[in-house]
Design a protein around this motif. Sequence first.
Motif, PDB file in Angstrom:
ATOM      1  N   GLY A  29      28.811  15.009   6.009  1.00 15.10           N
ATOM      2  CA  GLY A  29      27.728  15.003   5.032  1.00 15.10           C
ATOM      3  C   GLY A  29      27.207  13.607   4.772  1.00 15.10           C
ATOM      4  N   ALA A  30      28.124  12.628   4.690  1.00 13.03           N
ATOM      5  CA  ALA A  30      27.710  11.240   4.470  1.00 13.03           C
ATOM      6  C   ALA A  30      26.898  10.717   5.653  1.00 13.03           C
ATOM      7  CB  ALA A  30      28.941  10.368   4.243  1.00 13.03           C
ATOM      8  N   LEU A  31      27.290  11.121   6.847  1.00 14.76           N
ATOM      9  CA  LEU A  31      26.557  10.712   8.045  1.00 14.76           C
ATOM     10  C   LEU A  31      25.141  11.273   8.021  1.00 14.76           C
ATOM     11  CD1 LEU A  31      27.009   9.212  10.780  1.00 14.76           C
ATOM     12  CD2 LEU A  31      27.545  11.451  11.757  1.00 14.76           C
ATOM     13  N   ARG A  32      25.017  12.525   7.600  1.00 13.05           N
ATOM     14  CA  ARG A  32      23.700  13.163   7.542  1.00 13.05           C
ATOM     15  C   ARG A  32      22.815  12.471   6.507  1.00 13.05           C
ATOM     16  NH1 ARG A  32      25.644  17.830   7.385  1.00 13.05           N
ATOM     17  NH2 ARG A  32      25.520  18.250   5.157  1.00 13.05           N
ATOM     18  N   LEU A  33      23.401  12.085   5.379  1.00 13.76           N
ATOM     19  CA  LEU A  33      22.635  11.368   4.359  1.00 13.76           C
ATOM     20  C   LEU A  33      22.199   9.993   4.856  1.00 13.76           C
ATOM     21  CD1 LEU A  33      24.682  12.247   1.140  1.00 13.76           C
ATOM     22  CD2 LEU A  33      22.378  13.021   1.699  1.00 13.76           C
ATOM     23  N   ALA A  34      23.066   9.345   5.635  1.00 17.62           N
ATOM     24  CA  ALA A  34      22.761   7.996   6.137  1.00 17.62           C
ATOM     25  C   ALA A  34      21.708   8.016   7.237  1.00 17.62           C
ATOM     26  CB  ALA A  34      24.038   7.330   6.652  1.00 17.62           C
ATOM     27  N   PHE A  35      21.555   9.155   7.898  1.00 16.84           N
ATOM     28  CA  PHE A  35      20.603   9.257   9.010  1.00 16.84           C
ATOM     29  C   PHE A  35      19.189   9.421   8.441  1.00 16.84           C
ATOM     30  CE2 PHE A  35      18.461  11.530  12.544  1.00 16.84           C
ATOM     31  CZ  PHE A  35      18.771  10.680  13.579  1.00 16.84           C
ATOM     32  N   GLY A  36      18.530   8.288   8.261  1.00 16.02           N
ATOM     33  CA  GLY A  36      17.200   8.289   7.662  1.00 16.02           C
ATOM     34  C   GLY A  36      16.088   8.400   8.691  1.00 16.02           C
ATOM     35  N   LEU A  37      14.867   8.409   8.189  1.00 17.18           N
ATOM     36  CA  LEU A  37      13.698   8.577   9.048  1.00 17.18           C
ATOM     37  C   LEU A  37      13.595   7.467  10.095  1.00 17.18           C
ATOM     38  CD1 LEU A  37      11.100  10.145   9.696  1.00 17.18           C
ATOM     39  CD2 LEU A  37       9.936   8.757   7.959  1.00 17.18           C
ATOM     40  N   ASP A  38      13.990   6.243   9.735  1.00 15.32           N
ATOM     41  CA  ASP A  38      13.893   5.143  10.701  1.00 15.32           C
ATOM     42  C   ASP A  38      14.798   5.378  11.900  1.00 15.32           C
ATOM     43  OD1 ASP A  38      16.036   4.914   8.967  1.00 15.32           O
ATOM     44  OD2 ASP A  38      16.039   2.726   8.963  1.00 15.32           O
ATOM     45  N   TYR A  39      15.964   5.960  11.671  1.00 14.93           N
ATOM     46  CA  TYR A  39      16.856   6.273  12.793  1.00 14.93           C
ATOM     47  C   TYR A  39      16.333   7.467  13.588  1.00 14.93           C
ATOM     48  CZ  TYR A  39      20.059   3.179  10.315  1.00 14.93           C
ATOM     49  OH  TYR A  39      20.620   2.103   9.693  1.00 14.93           O
ATOM     50  N   PHE A  40      15.798   8.439  12.891  1.00 17.87           N
ATOM     51  CA  PHE A  40      15.232   9.599  13.573  1.00 17.87           C
ATOM     52  C   PHE A  40      14.074   9.189  14.471  1.00 17.87           C
ATOM     53  CE2 PHE A  40      12.576  13.660  13.184  1.00 17.87           C
ATOM     54  CZ  PHE A  40      13.224  14.279  14.241  1.00 17.87           C
ATOM     55  N   GLU A  41      13.253   8.240  14.010  1.00 20.43           N
ATOM     56  CA  GLU A  41      12.099   7.803  14.786  1.00 20.43           C
ATOM     57  C   GLU A  41      12.500   7.101  16.085  1.00 20.43           C
ATOM     58  OE1 GLU A  41       8.738   7.119  11.287  1.00 20.43           O
ATOM     59  OE2 GLU A  41      10.022   5.446  11.896  1.00 20.43           O
ATOM     60  N   ASP A  42      13.737   6.649  16.171  1.00 20.88           N
ATOM     61  CA  ASP A  42      14.220   5.996  17.393  1.00 20.88           C
ATOM     62  C   ASP A  42      14.674   7.002  18.452  1.00 20.88           C
ATOM     63  OD1 ASP A  42      13.773   3.387  16.629  1.00 20.88           O
ATOM     64  OD2 ASP A  42      15.766   3.124  15.757  1.00 20.88           O
ATOM     65  N   THR A  43      14.766   8.279  18.091  1.00 21.89           N
ATOM     66  CA  THR A  43      15.301   9.269  19.027  1.00 21.89           C
ATOM     67  C   THR A  43      14.221   9.788  19.975  1.00 21.89           C
ATOM     68  OG1 THR A  43      14.866  11.179  17.573  1.00 21.89           O
ATOM     69  CG2 THR A  43      16.964  10.026  17.289  1.00 21.89           C
ATOM     70  N   ASP A  44      14.657  10.237  21.136  1.00 13.92           N
ATOM     71  CA  ASP A  44      13.738  10.895  22.065  1.00 13.92           C
ATOM     72  C   ASP A  44      13.227  12.204  21.475  1.00 13.92           C
ATOM     73  OD1 ASP A  44      13.994   8.889  23.970  1.00 13.92           O
ATOM     74  OD2 ASP A  44      15.665   9.890  24.983  1.00 13.92           O
ATOM     75  N   LEU A  45      14.081  12.866  20.700  1.00 19.52           N
ATOM     76  CA  LEU A  45      13.664  14.121  20.068  1.00 19.52           C
ATOM     77  C   LEU A  45      12.437  13.899  19.202  1.00 19.52           C
ATOM     78  CD1 LEU A  45      14.031  17.078  19.218  1.00 19.52           C
ATOM     79  CD2 LEU A  45      15.721  16.302  17.523  1.00 19.52           C
ATOM     80  N   TYR A  46      12.473  12.873  18.369  1.00 22.92           N
ATOM     81  CA  TYR A  46      11.316  12.570  17.526  1.00 22.92           C
ATOM     82  C   TYR A  46      10.092  12.240  18.377  1.00 22.92           C
ATOM     83  CZ  TYR A  46       8.228  10.084  14.313  1.00 22.92           C
ATOM     84  OH  TYR A  46       7.124   9.661  13.591  1.00 22.92           O
ATOM     85  N   LYS A  47      10.263  11.331  19.326  1.00 22.06           N
ATOM     86  CA  LYS A  47       9.124  10.879  20.132  1.00 22.06           C
ATOM     87  C   LYS A  47       8.510  12.028  20.928  1.00 22.06           C
ATOM     88  CE  LYS A  47      11.252   6.328  20.486  1.00 22.06           C
ATOM     89  NZ  LYS A  47      12.043   5.419  21.355  1.00 22.06           N
ATOM     90  N   ASP A  48       9.346  12.877  21.498  1.00 23.60           N
ATOM     91  CA  ASP A  48       8.839  13.988  22.308  1.00 23.60           C
ATOM     92  C   ASP A  48       8.124  15.029  21.450  1.00 23.60           C
ATOM     93  OD1 ASP A  48       9.910  12.757  24.515  1.00 23.60           O
ATOM     94  OD2 ASP A  48      11.690  14.039  24.625  1.00 23.60           O
ATOM     95  N   THR A  49       8.679  15.329  20.275  1.00 28.68           N
ATOM     96  CA  THR A  49       8.036  16.327  19.412  1.00 28.68           C
ATOM     97  C   THR A  49       6.742  15.801  18.818  1.00 28.68           C
ATOM     98  OG1 THR A  49       9.495  15.632  17.579  1.00 28.68           O
ATOM     99  CG2 THR A  49      10.140  17.606  18.836  1.00 28.68           C
ATOM    100  N   VAL A  50       6.688  14.492  18.542  1.00 28.44           N
ATOM    101  CA  VAL A  50       5.447  13.889  18.030  1.00 28.44           C
ATOM    102  C   VAL A  50       4.343  13.994  19.073  1.00 28.44           C
ATOM    103  CG1 VAL A  50       4.353  11.688  17.487  1.00 28.44           C
ATOM    104  CG2 VAL A  50       6.444  12.348  16.313  1.00 28.44           C
ATOM    105  N   LYS A  51       4.653  13.619  20.305  1.00 31.94           N
ATOM    106  CA  LYS A  51       3.644  13.673  21.367  1.00 31.94           C
ATOM    107  C   LYS A  51       3.161  15.100  21.593  1.00 31.94           C
ATOM    108  CE  LYS A  51       5.392   9.667  23.940  1.00 31.94           C
ATOM    109  NZ  LYS A  51       6.092   9.222  25.176  1.00 31.94           N
ATOM    110  N   TRP A  52       4.103  16.028  21.641  1.00 33.45           N
ATOM    111  CA  TRP A  52       3.733  17.401  21.963  1.00 33.45           C
ATOM    112  C   TRP A  52       2.938  18.050  20.823  1.00 33.45           C
ATOM    113  CZ3 TRP A  52       4.567  22.475  20.445  1.00 33.45           C
ATOM    114  CH2 TRP A  52       4.234  23.438  21.401  1.00 33.45           C
ATOM    115  N   SER A  53       3.375  17.830  19.579  1.00 31.08           N
ATOM    116  CA  SER A  53       2.653  18.432  18.454  1.00 31.08           C
ATOM    117  C   SER A  53       1.265  17.827  18.301  1.00 31.08           C
ATOM    118  CB  SER A  53       3.453  18.267  17.157  1.00 31.08           C
ATOM    119  OG  SER A  53       3.694  16.903  16.861  1.00 31.08           O
TER     120      SER A  53
END
Length: 285
Positions: A250-274
């Motif tokens: 749970g602490a890890l999930r709370l620490a995983f903020g938008l800035d870390y999410f934006e570094d992932t391929d998942l974020y980048k790929d979904t942004v491009k596709w959407s």
Amino acid sequence: MINDLTSFDIANTVSMLRSSHKGPIVVVEGVTDSRLFGKFIDRDDVKIIIAHSKDNVRRSVAEVWGKRNDKKVIGIVDADIDRLLGMTVNPPIFFSDKRDLEAMMMSSGALDDLLAEYSEPEQIEKFEEKYGSIREVIARSSYPIGLLMFISMTEGIGLYFKDMDYSYFINKKTLAIDIMKMINSVFAQSVNKSIGKKDLADKIFEREELLDDPWIAVRGHDAVAILTIGLQNAFGSYNCLGIKDGQVSGALRLAFGLDYFEDTDLYKDTVKWSARNGFVLWINQ
């Protein structure tokens, strides 16, 4: 009841939601996935639906996107062993960057933020001087478990991995894994043992030589359990003696903020596709 839900039930849920919601819909596997991605969406504009299994995500999205022509739906699933098998997915289905979302978070800066909150800096420094970075140590000790599960699944060995006693085969001070003890632990709770322990160990060593990125084999559940042992025994602050895996996750999930999410391929790929399909998924997109 949840286990009885089919992909058609999930597809119908998406279609019924369309009577009141015209924006994007994200279909995910479970509750914790919903909690994580719920941090990164505008809840008025984007809805999340829990499908309760990877197969339900894939099939329900295929149904509503392909057959019902709903083009504002995507599915996000754990990669699991698919990448180890060389398998890929195509939009509107997207993989987690690593084997699962916990592993994806653990390999990000969220781990550093968690350690800053729950560990003693002096103990971290001493530990890393001796054994290397905590992230690398956790990966080294986790991926043999993931590889053993992969071997069991792909070769039909049928080993049982739930309720493992990690403290039996993980050194409490160094977090190093004893692979033979790990195999013994899994064997002790498995019924079908159609292969020798030494042969299994050899298969793990053969497989690890093929890994370009150990995190592809790491199960987040194992990584969190090993991190918990470290916090309890090696580098955690005084109030971590009784910390549990669920708290760490749970602490890890709370620490995983938008800035870390934006570094992932998942974020980048979904942004491009959407964006190509005319809608916005994430709050900072």
